[in-house]
Design a protein around this motif. Sequence first.
Motif, PDB file in Angstrom:
ATOM      1  N   GLU A 194       0.827  -1.207   0.000  1.00  9.50           N
ATOM      2  CA  GLU A 194       0.000   0.000   0.000  1.00  9.50           C
ATOM      3  C   GLU A 194       0.862   1.258   0.000  1.00  9.50           C
ATOM      4  O   GLU A 194       0.547   2.238  -0.691  1.00  9.50           O
ATOM      5  N   ALA A 195       1.955   1.235   0.778  1.00  7.07           N
ATOM      6  CA  ALA A 195       2.842   2.398   0.837  1.00  7.07           C
ATOM      7  C   ALA A 195       3.528   2.629  -0.505  1.00  7.07           C
ATOM      8  O   ALA A 195       3.648   3.771  -0.970  1.00  7.07           O
ATOM      9  N   LEU A 196       3.981   1.564  -1.148  1.00  8.06           N
ATOM     10  CA  LEU A 196       4.607   1.703  -2.454  1.00  8.06           C
ATOM     11  C   LEU A 196       3.613   2.213  -3.487  1.00  8.06           C
ATOM     12  O   LEU A 196       3.955   3.046  -4.337  1.00  8.06           O
ATOM     13  N   ARG A 197       2.403   1.714  -3.411  1.00  5.74           N
ATOM     14  CA  ARG A 197       1.364   2.136  -4.365  1.00  5.74           C
ATOM     15  C   ARG A 197       1.091   3.636  -4.250  1.00  5.74           C
ATOM     16  O   ARG A 197       0.748   4.290  -5.238  1.00  5.74           O
ATOM     17  N   ALA A 198       1.239   4.169  -3.041  1.00  4.44           N
ATOM     18  CA  ALA A 198       0.943   5.590  -2.816  1.00  4.44           C
ATOM     19  C   ALA A 198       2.164   6.486  -2.929  1.00  4.44           C
ATOM     20  O   ALA A 198       2.033   7.712  -2.866  1.00  4.44           O
ATOM     21  N   THR A 199       3.356   5.896  -3.097  1.00  3.54           N
ATOM     22  CA  THR A 199       4.579   6.698  -3.158  1.00  3.54           C
ATOM     23  C   THR A 199       4.704   7.375  -4.521  1.00  3.54           C
ATOM     24  O   THR A 199       4.599   6.728  -5.567  1.00  3.54           O
ATOM     25  N   ARG A 200       4.958   8.653  -4.510  1.00  2.39           N
ATOM     26  CA  ARG A 200       4.952   9.433  -5.751  1.00  2.39           C
ATOM     27  C   ARG A 200       6.025   8.966  -6.732  1.00  2.39           C
ATOM     28  O   ARG A 200       5.768   8.839  -7.929  1.00  2.39           O
ATOM     29  N   ILE A 201       7.224   8.698  -6.220  1.00  6.04           N
ATOM     30  CA  ILE A 201       8.311   8.311  -7.118  1.00  6.04           C
ATOM     31  C   ILE A 201       8.044   6.964  -7.780  1.00  6.04           C
ATOM     32  O   ILE A 201       8.414   6.734  -8.931  1.00  6.04           O
ATOM     33  N   VAL A 202       7.366   6.070  -7.056  1.00  7.35           N
ATOM     34  CA  VAL A 202       7.027   4.758  -7.621  1.00  7.35           C
ATOM     35  C   VAL A 202       5.926   4.900  -8.658  1.00  7.35           C
ATOM     36  O   VAL A 202       5.995   4.334  -9.752  1.00  7.35           O
ATOM     37  N   LYS A 203       4.900   5.695  -8.327  1.00  3.99           N
ATOM     38  CA  LYS A 203       3.806   5.897  -9.271  1.00  3.99           C
ATOM     39  C   LYS A 203       4.289   6.571 -10.542  1.00  3.99           C
ATOM     40  O   LYS A 203       3.771   6.304 -11.630  1.00  3.99           O
ATOM     41  N   GLY A 204       5.284   7.451 -10.403  1.00  3.28           N
ATOM     42  CA  GLY A 204       5.787   8.152 -11.579  1.00  3.28           C
ATOM     43  C   GLY A 204       6.714   7.312 -12.445  1.00  3.28           C
ATOM     44  O   GLY A 204       6.938   7.622 -13.610  1.00  3.28           O
ATOM     45  N   ALA A 205       7.268   6.241 -11.877  1.00  5.40           N
ATOM     46  CA  ALA A 205       8.238   5.434 -12.611  1.00  5.40           C
ATOM     47  C   ALA A 205       7.593   4.313 -13.408  1.00  5.40           C
ATOM     48  O   ALA A 205       8.198   3.804 -14.366  1.00  5.40           O
ATOM     49  N   LEU A 206       6.405   3.866 -13.004  1.00  8.05           N
ATOM     50  CA  LEU A 206       5.770   2.717 -13.652  1.00  8.05           C
ATOM     51  C   LEU A 206       4.344   3.052 -14.054  1.00  8.05           C
ATOM     52  O   LEU A 206       3.653   3.816 -13.363  1.00  8.05           O
ATOM     53  N   ALA A 207       3.935   2.473 -15.166  1.00  3.40           N
ATOM     54  CA  ALA A 207       2.540   2.614 -15.580  1.00  3.40           C
ATOM     55  C   ALA A 207       1.641   1.960 -14.529  1.00  3.40           C
ATOM     56  O   ALA A 207       2.029   0.963 -13.913  1.00  3.40           O
ATOM     57  N   PRO A 208       0.440   2.489 -14.312  1.00  7.78           N
ATOM     58  CA  PRO A 208      -0.434   1.960 -13.253  1.00  7.78           C
ATOM     59  C   PRO A 208      -0.684   0.458 -13.364  1.00  7.78           C
ATOM     60  O   PRO A 208      -0.658  -0.252 -12.358  1.00  7.78           O
ATOM     61  N   GLU A 209      -0.914  -0.035 -14.584  1.00  7.51           N
ATOM     62  CA  GLU A 209      -1.203  -1.459 -14.754  1.00  7.51           C
ATOM     63  C   GLU A 209       0.003  -2.311 -14.378  1.00  7.51           C
ATOM     64  O   GLU A 209      -0.126  -3.332 -13.700  1.00  7.51           O
ATOM     65  N   ARG A 210       1.192  -1.877 -14.813  1.00  8.02           N
ATOM     66  CA  ARG A 210       2.386  -2.666 -14.501  1.00  8.02           C
ATOM     67  C   ARG A 210       2.713  -2.608 -13.012  1.00  8.02           C
ATOM     68  O   ARG A 210       3.106  -3.615 -12.409  1.00  8.02           O
ATOM     69  N   LEU A 211       2.522  -1.437 -12.410  1.00 10.15           N
ATOM     70  CA  LEU A 211       2.755  -1.309 -10.969  1.00 10.15           C
ATOM     71  C   LEU A 211       1.832  -2.246 -10.203  1.00 10.15           C
ATOM     72  O   LEU A 211       2.255  -2.921  -9.262  1.00 10.15           O
TER      73      LEU A 211
END
Length: 401
Positions: A194-211
Amino acid sequence: MIEYSEFVRLCRSSDSDERGHAAHLAALAYLDHSGPGDEHAALYAALIGFLDDPSVKVRAALAYGLLHSEAAPRPIIMALLQDSAIISRAVLQYSPILIDADLSVSIKTGGRAIWLAISQRSSLSHRVAALLVDQGDEDITLRIIRRHDIELDPSLLTTLAQARGSDAQMRGALLSRNDLPAPARLILVQRVAEALRATRIVKGALAPERLERLLRDGADTALSAIGETESCYARKDFVADLVVSSRINARVLLHAVVTGHVMFFASCIAELAGVMRDKVFTLLEGGSRASLAALFLRAGLPVSLGKVLIRLVIHARTADLADDVAARHYVVTAMTEEMIADHDGDIPADLQEAFAYLSEQNIALARKAARGVMRAFAHTTSLQMALPPAEAPEMLELPAA
């Protein structure tokens, strides 16, 4: 050595430093006493007399002399426990005379400074540690969790994971404990996702589906890895709780086999089928297709899913799926191609989840298996890369002017 007449003079001195020196000498002499009984009684009386000294320095000198000894008189230690804050905290932190009942009273009636002193004792029982955690102070709780010498009740750790698992510091402290129960570890893995899903740098690095796929795959791997550890230690509660909460599904079962967590897979099937895990493991190792089909049917799995699992189990018998990524990729590729061929590309609805999982794994495992292959090949060959000849650019024909 000091004569008793000089000691009495120091005790009656108007200088608090001299009286403090006398108090400390009396404490040391009492603890190391090996003489006659009347001398020991006189020293004890002297210690009690210093409790009424108006100077905190004198009483602190007395406490300093007695703090670390198991031979210190309990009445005097209890009196010092009721003294000024600086003396009381020192007694709480260091005195081995205090028992759990004493510490519990201090925790319930004291404040944060008292809790901090007790949390720094060289040893704490699980009861006192739990009582400190119950006070709800974040810093004190972290101190207790980070002390691996303290045995904490598994239910307490699970409660903390559930209530405080969203806090990164608490999460890290809990995950570092070897005694963290499997349910708590699984909860914390979910909080990490959940924390990774909400982290800005993670969300910006991967497309939502792949994340989402990566996080789901990581959660599945964590679940099967935790289950594998629990199964290796023959702890059945974890798998039983998963079954009761309906968390065992086609994806979990497939992932357990694909990642080589065979003990966890066997425990899941044994719990679903109501048979001994050893019998299930024996069938997985060498049972026929018919016996495997009967086992999966008894476990309540759909026939179509049972056929997929039978093929996967038979493939897994000849491959090291736990450690060999290439073998894992080969098995998943073979399974995917067989399912497409069997159904002429029209996958039935009841196999959509299994097929989607295998397709996801095929892509992910292909990426893992391909890493470093070209680099290794380039270091071991002198061949040049064969490329098609470049075509000459087409010349434009312009009309005459």
